[in-house]
Each structure stands twice: as structure tokens, then as C-alpha cells.
Write an enzyme that holds these catalytic residues in place. Structure first.
Site, short mmCIF file in Angstrom:
data_model
loop_
_atom_site.label_atom_id
_atom_site.label_comp_id
_atom_site.label_asym_id
_atom_site.label_seq_id
_atom_site.Cartn_x
_atom_site.Cartn_y
_atom_site.Cartn_z
N HIS A 1 91.37 19.03 80.46
CA HIS A 1 90.98 17.66 80.22
C HIS A 1 89.72 17.61 79.35
CE1 HIS A 1 88.37 18.85 83.55
NE2 HIS A 1 87.58 17.84 83.25
N HIS B 1 88.43 21.32 78.55
CA HIS B 1 87.99 22.42 79.40
C HIS B 1 88.80 22.45 80.70
CE1 HIS B 1 85.40 18.94 80.30
NE2 HIS B 1 85.32 19.40 81.53
N ARG C 1 75.95 18.79 86.28
CA ARG C 1 76.29 18.42 84.92
C ARG C 1 75.63 17.11 84.53
NH1 ARG C 1 81.98 16.14 84.24
NH2 ARG C 1 80.79 14.22 84.54
#
Length: 312
Positions: free
Chosen positions: A138, A288, A303
């Protein structure tokens, strides 16, 4: 008398491979666009990790502020390699956020667990934890009108084995599509929706309150990179639901074929994490895949995502 011999006609039995699959064979692999001026890097070393995507950056301490020259060189490296790896940085969350802000404002994501601030997403995986975007190719938040420009991910805790992440170069994926497929998708648009991706691990009661904030959006099936001008495949198996104006069966069949392109090894780089490692990727140019193969061991990542622009 001359005798002419005629070789027997060789006839092969009928045999064919089913269509609409991944072609297995040689591929054309261009890391940068045609005409791109490549120059040496003066402020760090670049160690390529794959043919077109992925490079380890050596000699940079991300805990220190970036000067304009260093930021410019890192930006050029990002455009050329699509994902950059920095070993053993061990950044505090504020320093991770400060580094990402050199590329724009930070996003928040109310659908994922927050870390020390609302613009830090924390993935804490182990025994009994809720799965999220693992084991699926995705690009992040393509269900937004302006999907993320990129993301900076740091691993805080790493399992003893497994837990790698892979990235795929979607410009290479587009370059190698058959011409008839390119003809079908150039100029086409597709619908992206947050529900299919998040419904893999959340129920309707968790998703329904966000439907008005995140209505379905349309993006080009083939996106143009705003900095390099490269054309890139911009559909993914988590959020792209249909190609606009195409009958459902035809759309489903074509999207399945396009989703498969990220699975081709020649377009990929695979990164084995160590604690404190940082990856910085261009979300416009890549997909990824986080590999959940570490069983009950713990894997903790944080993240931050950088707000992007409207795809064209």
C-alpha cells in the site's frame, strides 16, 4: 538426378499461460528520469541497496539540525532513490518530527494509535496486539484528497528475527507495463476509500464516525511526480476500490493486475531493521509492505507523515 530432401514440419502442441498475470522476464529498470543530471554527493555517502530503489545514507546525524545544503542533498537523494535508510539514529520523538518538518507540515491520523503527540503514529506489535497495515502492499493515506508526501519511520524495538519492511518503485512498475495496458490507464481516474483498508482490522462502529471526514476521493491511476516529472502507477490494494467509468467486472480485473505489479522483486528493496534505524520514503513514488513474520515477539515503531499535495 538431384534429390531434394524436405525437413519434416515441426508442430508444437497448443499451450499458453493464462493472461492478466505478472510477466516473468527481463525488465527495463531506470532509477532516474531520462535527462536527469546525476551529481556526486558532497555531504554524505550513499550506499545503494537495490537497482532502482533504496539507499543507505552514511555520515549524517539526524539528531542535529539540517543546514540548507544538507537538506538539499538529502532531498535529491530522496528523489533519486525513493527511500533512504539511516542506521542507529535513536531519535527522540521531537527530533524525528523536526527532521520530517524540513519537507512540510506533519499529518495526523485519527484512525491509528498516537505516540507522544498527535502527529506521531505508534505501532506496538506483539502478542495479542491489533494488526494494522502489515502483510499488504500500500501507499499511505491515498484516501485523502492530498495523500502524504512521505513518511519518516523509526524502529524503537526490533524482534530477534523478521519484521522487515519492503518498498516498491512504482515508476519502474509503470515503465514496464505493456503498451496496451498503458493505453487503458493513461488519463484514467480511480476511487480511493479508507474503509476497505481499515475494515481488515476495525469494525463498523470504529469506522462509521470517520466517514464524513474521509469521503471517497478520485486520483489519477497514473500519477506524475511533481519534482521529477516521472509517471508512476498510483493504485494500491488497501484503498483503491474502482476505476471511474469502467464496468465493475472490468475494473476489478484491471485493478487486480495493477496491484500485482508491486510484487515484482526487481522493483523492490527489503530492509532489515536494527533498533534506532530510520527510513524516510517518498510516498508519492512507492508502496511499502511491513512483514509480520515475528510471531509473539514485540516490534515497536513510530512514524511521522508529511502532508502532500493533490495528485495530477
Amino acid at each position: 538426378m538431384t534429390v531434394t530432401s524436405t525437413a519434416p514440419t515441426v508442430i508444437l502442441r497448443e499451450a499458453r499461460i493464462p493472461g492478466d498475470g505478472i510477466y516473468e522476464g527481463r525488465r527495463v529498470l531506470h532509477r532516474v528520469p531520462e535527462g536527469w543530471e546525476e551529481r556526486p554527493y558532497e555531504l554524505f555517502e550513499v550506499e545503494p541497496q537495490a537497482r532502482t530503489i533504496g539507499a543507505e545514507i552514511r555520515g549524517v546525524d539526524l539528531s542535529r539540525p539540517l543546514g540548507p545544503g544538507l537538506r538539499a542533498e538529502l532531498h535529491r537523494a530522496l528523489l533519486e532513490w525513493k527511500v533512504l535508510f539511516f542506521r542507529a539514529q535513536h531519535l527522540a520523538p521531537d527530533r524525528q518530527r523536526a527532521f520530517a518538518r524540513h519537507w512540510g507540515e506533519l499529518e495526523t491520523n485519527p484512525l491509528l494509535a498516537a505516540g507522544s503527540s498527535e502527529d506521531v503514529v505508534r505501532f506496538d506489535k506483539g502478542s495479542g496486539s491489533t494488526p494494522t497495515f502489515e502483510n499488504v502492499w500500500h501507499a499511505d493515506v491515498t484516501f485523502r484528497e492530498r495523500p502524504a508526501l512521505g513518511a519518516v519511520l523509526q524502529l524503537r524495538e526490533v524482534p530477534p528475527a523478521g519484521g522487515d519492511t519492503l518498498w516498491a518503485d512504482m515508476a519502474a512498475a509503470y515503465d514496464n507495463l505493456p503498451q496496451d495496458v498503458k493505453g487503458r490507464i493513461d488519463g484514467a481516474r480511480a476511487v480511493h476509500d479508507f474503509i476497505p483498508g481499515f475494515a481488515r482490522f476495525y469494525g463498523p462502529e470504529r469506522l462509521a464516525p470517520h466517514q464524513e471526514r474521509f469521503p471517497p476521493v478520485e486520483h489519477p491511476v497514473v500519477r506524475t511526480h511533481p519534482d521529477t516529472g516521472r509517471r508512476m502507477l498510483f493504485v494500491n490494494a488497501s484503498f483503491t476500490t474502482r476505476i471511474t467509468g469502467m464496468p465493475r467486472e472490468e475494473s476489478d480485473r484491471l485493478l487486480r493486475y495493477l496491484f500485482q505489479q508491486a510484487h515484482i522483486p526487481e522493483y523492490q528493496v527489503r530492509f532489515r531493521w536494527q533498533p534506532g534505524d530510520v527510513a524516510f520514503w517518498d510516498n508519492r513514488a512507492t508502496q511499502h509492505y511491513a512483514v509480520n513474520d515475528y510471531g509473539t515477539h514485540r516490534r515497536v515503531a513510530e512514524r511521522v507523515a508529511i502532508a502532500g499535495d493533490r495528485p495530477f
